[in-house]
Scaffold this motif. Structure first.
Motif, PDB file in Angstrom:
ATOM      1  N   CYS A 130      72.943  12.518   2.520  1.00  0.00           N
ATOM      2  CA  CYS A 130      73.046  11.067   2.507  1.00  0.00           C
ATOM      3  C   CYS A 130      74.265  10.584   1.752  1.00  0.00           C
ATOM      4  N   ASN A 142      74.716  11.166  -1.464  1.00  0.00           N
ATOM      5  CA  ASN A 142      74.355  10.856  -2.830  1.00  0.00           C
ATOM      6  C   ASN A 142      74.095  12.148  -3.597  1.00  0.00           C
ATOM      7  N   GLY A 143      73.829  12.019  -4.905  1.00  0.00           N
ATOM      8  CA  GLY A 143      73.439  13.169  -5.720  1.00  0.00           C
ATOM      9  C   GLY A 143      74.619  14.064  -6.012  1.00  0.00           C
ATOM     10  N   ASP A 199      69.804  14.643  -0.594  1.00  0.00           N
ATOM     11  CA  ASP A 199      70.693  13.656  -1.200  1.00  0.00           C
ATOM     12  C   ASP A 199      72.141  13.886  -0.788  1.00  0.00           C
TER      13      ASP A 199
END
Length: 337
Positions: A332, A334-335, A329
């Motif tokens: 990417c 994200n997270g 994540d």
């Protein structure tokens, strides 16, 4: 009626025999348990004696070299011997009495201080030089690269930082390294400011020195993690032994076989390991860290000897902890970050 009277006398000796038999079985069981416990204690005593013999032999050898060395080129060899001694303690810490662990770590700390003093005598100080502040970029180091460290920017530390691979003197960068398939024994993070570090796979030892405002997400370390002078950082780490010195206002998410040790720290908090990447379960198994021991919350403060809880550390409240840090994540965007 006759049959009834004949059976009653026979029942009395049967019950008495059963009771005696039961008592005999209990005595035999207690004796067996006592033998097992005695053997266990003898085994532990034997293991401790063997450890102390190896430890003292190594300590005496290192002390001798510290007292006689006049050649600066020998300092890395002495440092390697101290690291090996520390690894020996880490590998045996979960089976040793706590006072032996404390005593051994105090000895190692003294050896490191003596090595630093010797280094200061043999190696002249470099002049300070300003460096340009780099912009925030993502840096991925090729698998076989070894990062050299300029002498003029080498961090001063109680931990003698050798010329091992690592990330040094970076600002505002995302730093990634995959240890899988490599034969790197040690890795160093030093002089980092506002960086995010992502380490995948296993390494034998991790040295962390002079980090400020950083996030460190690391796979399992098979030996020890030594941390000095970190401030306002988040570190997600797994290791057999973790020692933290001069940490301020940091959150540590740990999985550790022995109790974490802190010295000269304040405002630091602890929670359970929360790292995730593809293959991490296999890496944890290979490092002997697949089991959650709960030691992340059993912290020894060597500078707080009172019976009450040390005010220098606390357990992270559940509602303030990170969720699972999944590197997929993060990559990417994200997270957790």
């Amino acid at each position: 009626m006759e049959d009834e009277e004949n059976t009653k006398p026979n029942q009395i000796p049967d019950q008495s025999l059963q009771k005696k038999h039961q008592l005999m079985l209990e005595r035999l069981s207690n004796r067996h348990q006592t033998r097992l416990e005695t053997r266990k204690v003898d085994s532990l005593d034997s293991s401790t004696s063997a450890f102390l013999s190896r430890f003292n032999d190594s300590k005496n050898s290192i002390t001798s070299h510290l007292q006689t060395t006049t050649d600066p080129s020998r300092l890395p060899d002495i440092s390697a011997s101290i690291s090996a001694l520390e690894k020996l303690v880490a590998e045996n810490s979960y089976s040793l009495p706590s006072y032996e662990v404390r005593s051994s770590l105090k000895t190692i700390s003294d050896l490191k201080q003596n090595l630093e003093n010797l280094s200061a005598q043999l190696i002249p100080k470099k002049k300070f030089a300003f460096k340009n502040k780099p912009t925030k970029t993502q840096t991925q180091i090729p698998q076989n690269d070894v990062i050299s460290e300029p002498n003029e920017t080498k961090p001063k530390s109680n931990i003698w930082v050798r010329e091992s691979p690592g990330f040094r003197d970076k600002q505002n960068e995302v730093l990634f390294r995959d240890f899988k398939g490599s034969e790197i024994g040690e890795f160093t993070l030093a002089g980092l400011d506002a960086c995010e570090v992502r380490l995948v796979g296993c390494v034998n030892a991790l040295f962390v020195n002079k980090l400020k405002g950083c996030k460190v997400y690391a796979g399992p370390v098979t030996g020890s993690i030594l941390i000095e002078e970190v401030e306002d950082c988040v570190l997600v780490l797994a290791s057999h032994q973790i020692r933290i010195h001069f940490a301020k206002s940091c959150d540590f998410y740990l999985r550790v076989r022995s109790r974490p040790i802190i010295e000269d720290c304040n405002g630091i908090r602890f929670g359970p390991y929360c790292m995730k990447y593809e293959g991490i379960e296999e890496d944890l198994e290979a490092a002997g860290l697949s089991e959650e021991t709960g030691n992340w919350g059993n912290v020894d403060d060597f500078k707080w000897l009172r019976a009450v809880q040390s005010p220098n550390w606390s357990v992270l409240p559940e509602d303030e902890r990170l969720g699972t840090v999944d590197l997929a994540d993060l990559e990417c965007g994200n997270g957790a970050s």
